[in-house]
Write a protein that holds these residues in place. Structure first.
Motif, PDB file in Angstrom:
ATOM      1  N   THR A 199      25.991  73.457 131.045  1.00 50.51           N
ATOM      2  CA  THR A 199      24.843  72.701 131.548  1.00 50.51           C
ATOM      3  C   THR A 199      24.782  71.321 130.916  1.00 50.51           C
ATOM      4  OG1 THR A 199      23.622  74.758 131.898  1.00 50.51           O
ATOM      5  CG2 THR A 199      22.338  72.722 131.854  1.00 50.51           C
ATOM      6  N   ALA A 200      25.163  71.233 129.639  1.00 49.63           N
ATOM      7  CA  ALA A 200      25.170  69.930 128.969  1.00 49.63           C
ATOM      8  C   ALA A 200      26.181  68.980 129.597  1.00 49.63           C
ATOM      9  CB  ALA A 200      25.477  70.112 127.477  1.00 49.63           C
ATOM     10  N   GLU A 201      27.324  69.512 130.067  1.00 50.64           N
ATOM     11  CA  GLU A 201      28.363  68.663 130.641  1.00 50.64           C
ATOM     12  C   GLU A 201      28.144  68.361 132.114  1.00 50.64           C
ATOM     13  OE1 GLU A 201      30.773  67.080 129.151  1.00 50.64           O
ATOM     14  OE2 GLU A 201      30.253  67.910 127.186  1.00 50.64           O
ATOM     15  N   TYR A 202      27.696  69.358 132.891  1.00 50.05           N
ATOM     16  CA  TYR A 202      27.639  69.218 134.340  1.00 50.05           C
ATOM     17  C   TYR A 202      26.239  69.143 134.920  1.00 50.05           C
ATOM     18  CZ  TYR A 202      32.630  70.154 134.362  1.00 50.05           C
ATOM     19  OH  TYR A 202      33.975  70.070 134.145  1.00 50.05           O
ATOM     20  N   GLY A 203      25.248  69.455 134.120  1.00 48.89           N
ATOM     21  CA  GLY A 203      23.881  69.360 134.614  1.00 48.89           C
ATOM     22  C   GLY A 203      23.447  70.527 135.490  1.00 48.89           C
ATOM     23  N   VAL A 204      24.299  71.543 135.639  1.00 47.68           N
ATOM     24  CA  VAL A 204      23.951  72.738 136.408  1.00 47.68           C
ATOM     25  C   VAL A 204      24.417  73.961 135.638  1.00 47.68           C
ATOM     26  CG1 VAL A 204      24.070  71.609 138.658  1.00 47.68           C
ATOM     27  CG2 VAL A 204      26.125  72.664 137.697  1.00 47.68           C
ATOM     28  N   ALA A 205      23.811  75.109 135.927  1.00 46.71           N
ATOM     29  CA  ALA A 205      24.215  76.355 135.292  1.00 46.71           C
ATOM     30  C   ALA A 205      25.536  76.828 135.882  1.00 46.71           C
ATOM     31  CB  ALA A 205      23.141  77.416 135.494  1.00 46.71           C
TER      32      ALA A 205
END
Length: 321
Positions: free
Chosen positions: A303-309
């Protein structure tokens, strides 16, 4: 039900892939049942054939300056001719006019330069090919340039990164118009293994080698790529590279822009993204294989890298049966 009319703007020195990724994707979407389907026209100055920067010539369907029919979407291509196109009052004026006739405005790669010259990007967050992002930001101070994403949507304006990111952008438009199922079917027909989310970085850690190939950075990075499930702490990497942890941290920041810890997290997240898209492994199994330990650790890093779960990312990437 009519059709969605899409105008692709080309000019001398445009990149052929910037044009064809858009036109072919929309053609496949129509063939696979998009309702309404797409009709694509290539508009060029004077309606004349254009010579792309690869040397191949492409015939236009109509004249940019004479086109008056409203369109659903206008897409401005990029290419090495983008500076000349942005400096051509005829092209800029009629792109601006055409945008006023359109529901959506988009650019591929350096086509953002033409949109910026037309004043269509002022106050907006946009992206472009990473190699031209600094120049775009310098030339157009009112434009907020983010060089990292594959594509960006700001209101009804869409901008994408370099060349084949046109495919990602167009798949996103198809999904917006017709839903994720058709977009996945189109992606499958085009044999693209992954429909990437717009916030995925342009430069992969697996393909973007450090600009300055210091031997210690190279040794540590090679270990990271080869042994994601190993101990990749700063101490372990430094021992493998034959330098102190402090020196390795300094070298990584200098040559990659990241600390060793952030570099490792990014590579592990990218590997997890690939496994989520291409396998049926559980999130827990992927976490172990990528060295993230637990499903919760994977969710946090991903989530920190891609902004999604991870689960949402997998759902968006899963191919149609």
């Amino acid at each position: 039900m009519g059709e969605r009319l899409v105008a692709v703007v080309g000019y001398p020195g445009a990149e052929l892939l910037d044009i064809s990724c858009v036109t072919s994707t929309l053609h496949v979407a129509t063939r696979l049942g998009a309702a309404p389907g797409y009709r694509v026209v290539l508009l060029t100055p004077g309606g004349r054939p254009i010579t792309c920067d690869s040397g191949l010539s492409v015939a236009g369907h109509g004249s940019l300056q004479r086109w008056t029919t409203p369109v659903d979407t206008v897409v401005v291509s990029g290419g090495l001719g983008h500076v000349a196109a942005a400096g051509d009052p005829l092209i800029v004026t009629h792109v601006r006019r055409l945008a006023a006739l359109s529901g959506r405005v988009a650019s591929v790669c350096t086509g953002a330069t033409v949109l910026a010259a037309a004043g269509l990007l002022d106050g907006r967050r946009v992206t472009t090919h990473w190699n031209f992002a600094d120049q775009l930001a310098r030339d157009y101070a009112a434009v907020h340039v983010d060089p990292a994403p594959i594509y960006v949507r700001d209101g009804n304006v869409y901008t994408s990164a370099g060349v084949t990111s046109a495919l990602d952008l167009t798949l996103a438009l198809v999904e917006e118009d017709h839903g994720p199922e058709l977009a996945r079917r189109v992606a499958r027909a085009l044999v693209t293994y992954l429909q990437r989310p717009g916030n995925q970085a342009q430069m992969s850690m697996f393909t973007a080698a450090p600009q300055h190939r210091h031997h210690a950075v190279r040794a540590a990075a090679d270990l990271v790529s080869a042994r994601l499930d190993a101990d990749l702490s700063v101490g372990a990497l430094a021992g493998h590279a034959g330098v102190s942890p402090r020196q390795l941290t300094r070298l990584f920041v200098e040559h990659t822009g990241r600390t060793p810890g952030r570099y490792v997290r990014r590579v592990r997240a990218e590997a997890a993204a690939h496994l989520l898209a291409s396998t049926d492994l559980t999130v827990a199994a992927i976490a172990r294989r990528c060295g993230l330990g637990t499903a919760e650790s994977l969710r946090t890093a991903f989530t920190a890298e891609y902004g999604v779960a991870p689960s949402r990312y997998r759902l968006g990437c899963r191919r149609a049966p």
